[in-house]
Design an enzyme around this catalytic site. Structure first.
Site, PDB file in Angstrom:
ATOM      1  N   ARG A  72       0.805  -1.221   0.000  1.00 31.24           N
ATOM      2  CA  ARG A  72       0.000   0.000   0.000  1.00 31.24           C
ATOM      3  C   ARG A  72       0.842   1.278   0.000  1.00 31.24           C
ATOM      4  O   ARG A  72       0.474   2.286   0.587  1.00 31.24           O
ATOM      5  CB  ARG A  72      -0.967  -0.009   1.191  1.00 31.24           C
ATOM      6  CG  ARG A  72      -1.967  -1.154   1.159  1.00 31.24           C
ATOM      7  CD  ARG A  72      -2.866  -1.072  -0.059  1.00 31.24           C
ATOM      8  NE  ARG A  72      -3.725  -2.258  -0.161  1.00 31.24           N
ATOM      9  CZ  ARG A  72      -3.442  -3.338  -0.867  1.00 31.24           C
ATOM     10  NH1 ARG A  72      -2.308  -3.389  -1.567  1.00 31.24           N
ATOM     11  NH2 ARG A  72      -4.253  -4.371  -0.917  1.00 31.24           N
ATOM     12  N   GLU A 129      -4.950   3.518   6.030  1.00 31.86           N
ATOM     13  CA  GLU A 129      -4.904   3.362   4.579  1.00 31.86           C
ATOM     14  C   GLU A 129      -5.633   4.542   3.939  1.00 31.86           C
ATOM     15  O   GLU A 129      -5.234   5.021   2.882  1.00 31.86           O
ATOM     16  CB  GLU A 129      -5.547   2.039   4.159  1.00 31.86           C
ATOM     17  CG  GLU A 129      -5.408   1.743   2.686  1.00 31.86           C
ATOM     18  CD  GLU A 129      -5.699   0.305   2.328  1.00 31.86           C
ATOM     19  OE1 GLU A 129      -6.330   0.075   1.272  1.00 31.86           O
ATOM     20  OE2 GLU A 129      -5.326  -0.593   3.102  1.00 31.86           O
ATOM     21  N   SER A 146     -11.119   0.271   2.833  1.00 30.82           N
ATOM     22  CA  SER A 146     -10.362  -0.114   4.029  1.00 30.82           C
ATOM     23  C   SER A 146      -9.816   1.128   4.727  1.00 30.82           C
ATOM     24  O   SER A 146      -9.116   1.936   4.120  1.00 30.82           O
ATOM     25  CB  SER A 146      -9.210  -1.045   3.663  1.00 30.82           C
ATOM     26  OG  SER A 146      -9.702  -2.265   3.163  1.00 30.82           O
TER      27      SER A 146
END
Length: 279
Positions: A162, A274, A204
């Protein structure tokens, strides 16, 4: 630079925000100016939590950076001519997926269940895990990336979970041209996406800690379905931050901080966001 007024309470996937003037990036010169002035990029605002008081926002002009085509480009390492798919960074994941499927090309089937535009997807090295447990990330499909007007080989970018480490403005990218669309994998991702909450969400909220799942940790501390004001963690998926109706920026921040506190107190793990927060 030209500007555009965007109401983030309607534009962002979380449906939180206010009307804010956003600068339009129409050239590499504009991109370089945005970096120099410390502007925040918003893309399609799929994974963003934006304060009503946010300033210095910028986005790519979709009329200029939404192209997609198969191109022959020279490999900068060996000089060989190779085919790749040239994509503007403002193009949505759904349109990239549709193009690849129509051309019988594989490698981006995971975009079937992943919202956003290419620039944001690359910036956070977005991906999705199949039902078999295999992880798919956009970095695996990249040949090169145009950052601030300069083409850079993808192998030189420090991609990780990520994260891309890219601080400049992504204008375009060349994706690998792999013959053979995988219909079974596409259906698998579509089924996974169908299980996600349908209400306004940023997806998320937290990254999965190494060897664990943020959703499991949040559920373990009683936050699945828990809300503050109009923002909550979904009762369907504990790591999905959702707008239950009339949610505010302050509600979302308070819930995020509570989640970090509870998980750290219970497990000694500091959750990392995130969702990107622009205050």
């Amino acid at each position: 630079m030209q500007t555009r007024l965007i109401d983030f309470s309607k534009y962002s996937s979380l449906r939180i925000g206010a009307p804010i003037e956003v600068h339009l990036i129409r050239s590499s010169k504009d991109a370089q100016e945005c970096v120099a002035r410390g502007f925040s990029l918003i893309g399609k605002a799929q994974n963003l939590l934006i304060s009503p008081h946010a300033k210095n926002l910028a986005m790519l002009d979709k009329e200029i950076f939404s192209q997609i085509s198969i191109e022959s480009r020279e490999n900068t390492t060996n000089g060989a001519q190779e085919n790749s798919v040239l994509v503007g960074a403002a193009l949505s994941s759904s349109k990239i997926f549709s193009f690849f499927k129509a051309q019988n090309l594989g490698g981006v089937e995971f975009l079937q269940g992943l919202p956003g535009s290419l620039g944001g997807i690359i910036k956070m090295n977005a991906g999705l895990k199949s039902s078999s447990g295999q992880n798919y990330e956009i970095c695996e499909m990249l040949d090169s990336i145009n950052i601030n007007g300069e083409w850079i080989d993808a192998e030189k970018i420090p991609f990780s979970y990520r994260s891309s480490g890219i601080s400049g403005v992504i204008l375009q990218a060349c994706l690998k041209k792999i013959q053979g669309f995988n219909d079974a994998l596409s259906k698998d991702f579509l089924a996974i996406r169908a299980k996600h909450p349908k209400m306004p969400s940023c997806g998320s909220c937290f990254k999965n800690p190494k060897g664990d799942f943020a959703g499991r940790l949040l559920e373990s501390v009683g936050l699945k379905g828990f809300s503050i004001g109009g923002v909550g963690f979904s009762a369907q998926h504990a790591n999905f931050l959702v707008n239950l109706g009339g949610g505010s920026f302050e509600d979302a921040l308070a819930l995020i901080e509570l989640a970090k506190k509870r998980v750290f107190e219970a497990f000694g793990i500091m959750l990392e966001c995130e969702v990107q927060i622009i205050s």
